[in-house]
Design an enzyme around this catalytic site. Structure first.
Site: not given
Ligand code: 6PG
Length: 478
Positions: A132, A186, A189-190, A193
């Site tokens: 990430s 991960k 994590h997302n 996010e």
């Molecule tokens: C990270 C982000 C990366 C990506 C996302 C975007 O941790 O660096 O999470 O993995 O930017 O997958 O996800 P979406 O396109 O689903 O918003």
């Protein structure tokens, strides 16, 4: 590097932006890296930019495998899904027992488990590595979430520790567990996010449409927030976004961006997985749903003409309200982390990962998209009590949450009355209220289930399962 250069410590396949930046990061830390890309032009282009660095190009997989020290370690940075399987199939004939493949993409954890089992049958080691931090993270220090066979991790640990982000000298990487543990962490994590981004977007809506703040004011507000308890990457970039002008119109760039959020699926995976494991993560679910709702742009536009709501003005002094929104966001962020970590806790038991949640909080403090000051306290909470059932109960965090949660309540109430949608904040508040409740109206749901489906229920005053002929009793009563 020339063809005479010594064998490389690691190989990297896939020279998209993430792959190129990770290769440069590895090389900058003194590890020789061999690179391969399916399209040779991309490799040539990259090599022209990296003269003098310990990076060796390979133009076919045979050459690539010969450039690697044995047992080999290969990092895959190809698009998640079928391209990963295709690349593994192509690569496998050039590998030998004991070699290691590391998938550094956003792969679904079930794919990682399947690939790990298939490759184990061929005596190859396979790791899923969550990465990430986007492009800048890959180049200058990502948060790294590795899982898989411990022997594989030990082999690449020095490289991963070197390239990872550092927080007060500690590298943001830790071995997270066997199998798909890394990709699972991960994924969560997302999901977090998604939740945090939704909460911040709701505060933007409240301050913009509720209070009528301009982008320049919003820049000041988010900048101030980032300087205190809300310090986090996402609040920081929000502050910066507010001050960017559009080169074409001279107005604010944010104001000309279409209000339809994209997604690549990892948030949906988190919600699906939480549903499957029966773990409530309503803030994350709300964030996923709200991205879908943002996609109904034409429908929303038509509805806005025929479904009027109340005027979007919360009844409070602006400065008071801004302070309350700040606390509401802080509470919401904290509750989102609580949900995500509760999911990880359950999954760790279910899949046998044995994830150390203090380590997860530690490696999320730097490099990654959800890095935030509150992760220091979250790390402390799990460090003191690894068995903590839910972060809401943590003795070091509970007083702070109890102090600010009234503001979350006030802000959600104001938003509801003003007709401003706050599904993330409202879900966070309801989660808090439901979790702290010794009694929930689920007794009625059990009665209904037993009424129409004879699904039985439990009693407070006796053990066992019971069934009542509700219909008969109800008709006798008439
Ligand atoms: C990270 C982000 C990366 C990506 C996302 C975007 O941790 O660096 O999470 O993995 O930017 O997958 O996800 P979406 O396109 O689903 O918003």
């Amino acid at each position: 590097m020339t063809s005479n250069t010594p064998a490389c410590e690691i190989g990297l396949i896939g020279l998209g932006t993430m792959g190129r930046n990770l290769a440069l990061n590895i090389a900058d830390h003194g590890f020789a890296v061999a690179v391969y890309n399916r399209t040779a032009d991309k490799t040539r282009e990259f090599m022209a930019e990296v003269v003098g660095k310990p990076i060796a190009a390979a133009y076919d997989l045979g050459e690539f495998s010969r450039r690697l020290k044995k047992p080999r370690a290969v990092l895959l940075l190809v698009a998640a899904g079928p391209p990963v399987d295709a690349m593994i199939t192509e690569l496998q004939p050039y590998l030998e027992p004991g070699d290691l493949i590391i998938d550094a993409g956003n792969s679904h954890f079930r794919d990682t488990d399947r690939r790990g089992q298939e490759l184990a049958a061929a005596s190859l080691l396979y790791m899923g590595l969550g990465v990430s931090g986007g492009e800048a993270g890959a180049r200058f220090g990502p948060s790294l979430m590795p899982g898989g066979p411990p022997a594989g991790y030990q082999r690449v640990e020095p490289i991963l520790r070197a390239v990872a982000a550092k927080v007060r000298g500690e590298p943001c990487v830790a071995y997270l567990g066997t199998g798909s543990a890394g990709h699972y962490v991960k994924m969560v994590h997302n999901g977090i996010e998604y939740g945090l981004m939704q909460l911040i977007a709701e505060t933007y809506d409240l301050l913009k449409n509720g209070l009528g703040l301009e982008n320049a004011d919003l820049h000041q507000v988010y900048t101030r927030w980032h300087q205190a308890e809300l310090a986090s990457y996402l609040v920081e970039i929000t502050a910066q976004i507010m001050k960017i002008r559009d080169a074409q119109t001279g107005g604010w760039l944010l104001d000309v961006i279409v209000d339809r959020a994209g997604e690549k699926g990892t948030g949906i995976w988190t919600s699906q997985e939480a549903l499957a494991l029966r773990v409530p993560i309503p803030t994350i679910d709300a964030a996923v749903s709200q991205r879908a709702l943002s996609g109904l742009r034409e429908e929303r536009s038509a509805a806005s003409a025929v479904l009027p709501g109340p005027p979007a003005r919360p009844a409070d002094q602006p400065e008071n309200f801004i302070a309350k929104v700040k606390n509401a966001l802080l509470a919401g962020m904290f509750i989102t982390f609580a949900q995500g970590l509760a999911l990880l806790r359950r999954a760790s038991r279910h899949y046998g990962y044995q994830v150390d949640l203090a380590q997860v909080a530690r490696i999320w403090r730097g490099g990654c998209i959800i890095r935030a000051a509150i992760l220091d306290d979250i790390r402390t909470a799990y460090g003191r009590d690894p068995e903590l059932a839910n972060l809401l109960l943590a003795p070091n965090l509970r007083p702070g949450l109890l102090a600010i949660h009234p503001d979350l309540r006030t802000v959600v109430a104001a938003a509801v009355l003003a007709g401003i949608p706050v599904p993330g904040l409202a879900a966070s508040l309801s989660y808090f209220d439901a979790y702290r409740r010794a009694w929930l109206p689920a007794n009625l749901i059990q009665a209904q289930r037993d009424y129409f489906g004879a699904h039985t229920y439990e009693r407070l005053d006796a053990s066992g399962r019971f069934h009542t002929d509700w219909q008969k009793l109800a008709s006798q009563d008439q």
